[in-house]
Motif scaffolding. Structure first.
Motif, PDB file in Angstrom:
ATOM      1  N   PRO A 180      53.006  40.295  17.430  1.00  0.00           N
ATOM      2  CA  PRO A 180      52.266  39.661  18.526  1.00  0.00           C
ATOM      3  C   PRO A 180      52.234  40.563  19.767  1.00  0.00           C
ATOM      4  CG  PRO A 180      53.706  38.070  17.475  1.00  0.00           C
ATOM      5  CD  PRO A 180      54.053  39.413  16.877  1.00  0.00           C
ATOM      6  N   VAL A 183      52.336  40.336  22.915  1.00  0.00           N
ATOM      7  CA  VAL A 183      52.673  39.579  24.121  1.00  0.00           C
ATOM      8  C   VAL A 183      53.162  40.528  25.215  1.00  0.00           C
ATOM      9  CG1 VAL A 183      53.164  37.449  22.866  1.00  0.00           C
ATOM     10  CG2 VAL A 183      55.024  39.040  23.336  1.00  0.00           C
ATOM     11  N   SER A 239      56.187  43.513  25.766  1.00  0.00           N
ATOM     12  CA  SER A 239      56.860  43.736  24.474  1.00  0.00           C
ATOM     13  C   SER A 239      56.532  45.130  23.935  1.00  0.00           C
ATOM     14  CB  SER A 239      56.421  42.679  23.452  1.00  0.00           C
ATOM     15  OG  SER A 239      55.083  42.898  23.049  1.00  0.00           O
ATOM     16  N   HIS A 287      53.237  45.114  22.013  1.00  0.00           N
ATOM     17  CA  HIS A 287      52.103  45.176  22.945  1.00  0.00           C
ATOM     18  C   HIS A 287      51.830  46.627  23.340  1.00  0.00           C
ATOM     19  CE1 HIS A 287      50.543  45.151  27.148  1.00  0.00           C
ATOM     20  NE2 HIS A 287      49.862  44.093  26.769  1.00  0.00           N
ATOM     21  N   ASP A 330      45.443  41.263  24.424  1.00  0.00           N
ATOM     22  CA  ASP A 330      46.782  40.660  24.377  1.00  0.00           C
ATOM     23  C   ASP A 330      46.748  39.409  23.503  1.00  0.00           C
ATOM     24  OD1 ASP A 330      45.109  39.325  26.394  1.00  0.00           O
ATOM     25  OD2 ASP A 330      46.900  38.133  26.839  1.00  0.00           O
ATOM     26  N   SER A 331      47.906  38.948  23.081  1.00  0.00           N
ATOM     27  CA  SER A 331      47.931  37.684  22.337  1.00  0.00           C
ATOM     28  C   SER A 331      48.859  36.685  23.045  1.00  0.00           C
ATOM     29  CB  SER A 331      48.317  37.890  20.866  1.00  0.00           C
ATOM     30  OG  SER A 331      49.590  38.466  20.744  1.00  0.00           O
ATOM     31  N   ARG A 332      48.552  35.408  22.847  1.00  0.00           N
ATOM     32  CA  ARG A 332      49.262  34.343  23.572  1.00  0.00           C
ATOM     33  C   ARG A 332      50.717  34.259  23.137  1.00  0.00           C
ATOM     34  NH1 ARG A 332      48.022  30.197  26.879  1.00  0.00           N
ATOM     35  NH2 ARG A 332      49.054  28.183  26.674  1.00  0.00           N
ATOM     36  N   GLN A 333      51.599  34.046  24.093  1.00  0.00           N
ATOM     37  CA  GLN A 333      53.024  34.044  23.737  1.00  0.00           C
ATOM     38  C   GLN A 333      53.558  32.669  23.347  1.00  0.00           C
ATOM     39  OE1 GLN A 333      54.480  35.991  27.352  1.00  0.00           O
ATOM     40  NE2 GLN A 333      55.640  34.168  27.861  1.00  0.00           N
ATOM     41  N   TRP A 334      52.680  31.661  23.310  1.00  0.00           N
ATOM     42  CA  TRP A 334      53.110  30.325  22.897  1.00  0.00           C
ATOM     43  C   TRP A 334      52.079  29.721  21.949  1.00  0.00           C
ATOM     44  CZ3 TRP A 334      51.900  30.879  28.363  1.00  0.00           C
ATOM     45  CH2 TRP A 334      52.975  31.320  29.129  1.00  0.00           C
ATOM     46  N   PRO A 388      55.310  33.190  19.790  1.00  0.00           N
ATOM     47  CA  PRO A 388      54.090  33.975  20.002  1.00  0.00           C
ATOM     48  C   PRO A 388      53.165  33.955  18.772  1.00  0.00           C
ATOM     49  CG  PRO A 388      56.051  35.279  20.513  1.00  0.00           C
ATOM     50  CD  PRO A 388      56.520  34.033  19.825  1.00  0.00           C
ATOM     51  N   ASN A 427      47.684  33.897  28.674  1.00  0.00           N
ATOM     52  CA  ASN A 427      48.916  33.139  28.964  1.00  0.00           C
ATOM     53  C   ASN A 427      48.696  32.076  30.022  1.00  0.00           C
ATOM     54  OD1 ASN A 427      50.799  34.337  27.112  1.00  0.00           O
ATOM     55  ND2 ASN A 427      50.534  36.201  28.292  1.00  0.00           N
TER      56      ASN A 427
END
Ligand code: AHN
Ligand code: ZN
Length: 322
Positions: free
Chosen positions: A51, A53, A56, A59, A116-120, A133, A177
């Motif tokens: 992911p 996020v 990270s 990322h 980016d990708s969502r962390q939740w 994530p 996010n």
């Protein structure tokens, strides 16, 4: 050694691309054939980092990968680094990646999507996943996958078919996010908010922009999003007409109206460039795709036909914009 194997495997994959089947009319498109296998491969490679996020290692490595791919396709790449904060106060290091085809051309168009990708996974049916994530194969990965294949096609064209206008590919960071379900809208789209206040080159302008979001899911359809209709109606017409012309009217549908969606295109509009959002909806219920912000937004749920419909339509728009 590793690299050579990677590239040779990759060229094998590209051989899998078929010629486009002709549209029902006798319209002959000047655009090259979009290779959905190649776009799919770019989605898979992004997800393989884990992911994406904020703050990270996955990322950061994926950011390097994306920049490197665009460079490999002959684009000039700008890196826009900035500090920001998530709505909960967490400090983040953002990186918008901007890849330019023909940076010297004064007539330009802009294509964009977040990387980016969502962390939740807070829309997951299983509540125990709500703080996990997501891979963001569709939500994030698909837009970048399509744009990388567009960049490859721009480079690949023979001299006689070369596109003469400039094209900028903007990969937004920190889009995803935000606060779900009617919270503070400024919690979304942090990368594009930064860009709207700090263009990557002084005096930057483009004729118009097209933001891509969730362009690789199953049972996906694209409705005319309402802010796009308000701020850039002629761009909506241009893109939807291009899709009808080449036989993708089933994807770019006039049947229903889309909603008003807070997305990165709003920031581009705010900075004076008319920009639309091509954002996937679920064919069954018209809402966001079923995998949206769930653990199922992974590469297994990517649909190559959707990537193809969007990618081919974008090539049609670019090649007829001269
Ligand atoms: C809102 O939910 C307010 N905007 C959705 C933007 C988005 C998130 N696109 C993909 N993920
Ligand atoms: Zn999202």
């Amino acid at each position: 050694m590793k690299k050579i194997l990677y590239f040779s495997l990759f060229s094998l994959l590209l051989i899998g691309c078929k010629e486009q089947k002709p549209a029902e009319t006798n319209y002959v498109s000047p655009a090259p054939v979009f290779c959905e296998d190649s776009a799919y491969q770019y989605v898979k490679e992004q997800c393989a980092f884990g992911p994406r996020v904020m703050n990270s290692a996955a990322h950061d490595s994926c950011g390097e990968y994306i920049a490197r791919q665009f460079q490999r396709f002959g684009m000039v790449v700008h890196h826009q680094y900035a500090d920001s904060k998530l709505y909960d106060g967490t400090p983040i290091k953002m990186r918008n990646i901007i890849a330019s085809y023909r940076p010297e051309a004064s007539t330009r168009i802009l294509l964009a999507g977040h990387w980016d990708s969502r962390q939740w996974a807070d829309n997951d049916p299983d509540e125990s996943n709500h703080n996990t994530p997501i891979d963001g194969a569709n939500d994030g990965g698909s837009s970048i996958g399509v744009m990388l294949e567009l960049a490859r096609q721009l480079q690949l064209a023979n001299d006689s078919d070369k596109v003469k206008i400039g094209v900028d590919f903007i990969c937004w960071d920190a889009e995803d996010n935000g606060i779900s379900g009617g919270g503070d809208e400024s919690s979304w789209c942090l990368g594009s908010q930064y860009w709207a206040g700090h263009h990557h080159v002084e005096g930057y302008s483009a004729r118009y922009g097209i933001n891509l979001d969730m362009v690789g899911g199953h049972q996906t359809v694209f409705y005319r999003e309402q802010y796009s209709m308000r701020f850039a109606p002629t761009v909506v017409d241009k893109v939807w007409a291009a899709a009808q012309r080449i036989g993708y009217g089933n994807y770019f549908s006039y049947d229903e109206q889309g909603g008003y969606i807070t997305d990165d295109h709003l920031q581009v509009n705010r900075s004076g460039i008319p920009c639309i959002d091509v954002i996937g909806s679920d064919r069954e219920n018209g809402g966001f795709p079923a995998t949206w912000h769930t653990m199922n937004d992974n590469v297994k749920n990517i649909n190559k036909e959707t990537l193809k419909a969007v990618g081919q339509t974008m090539l049609e728009v670019i090649w007829t914009e001269q």
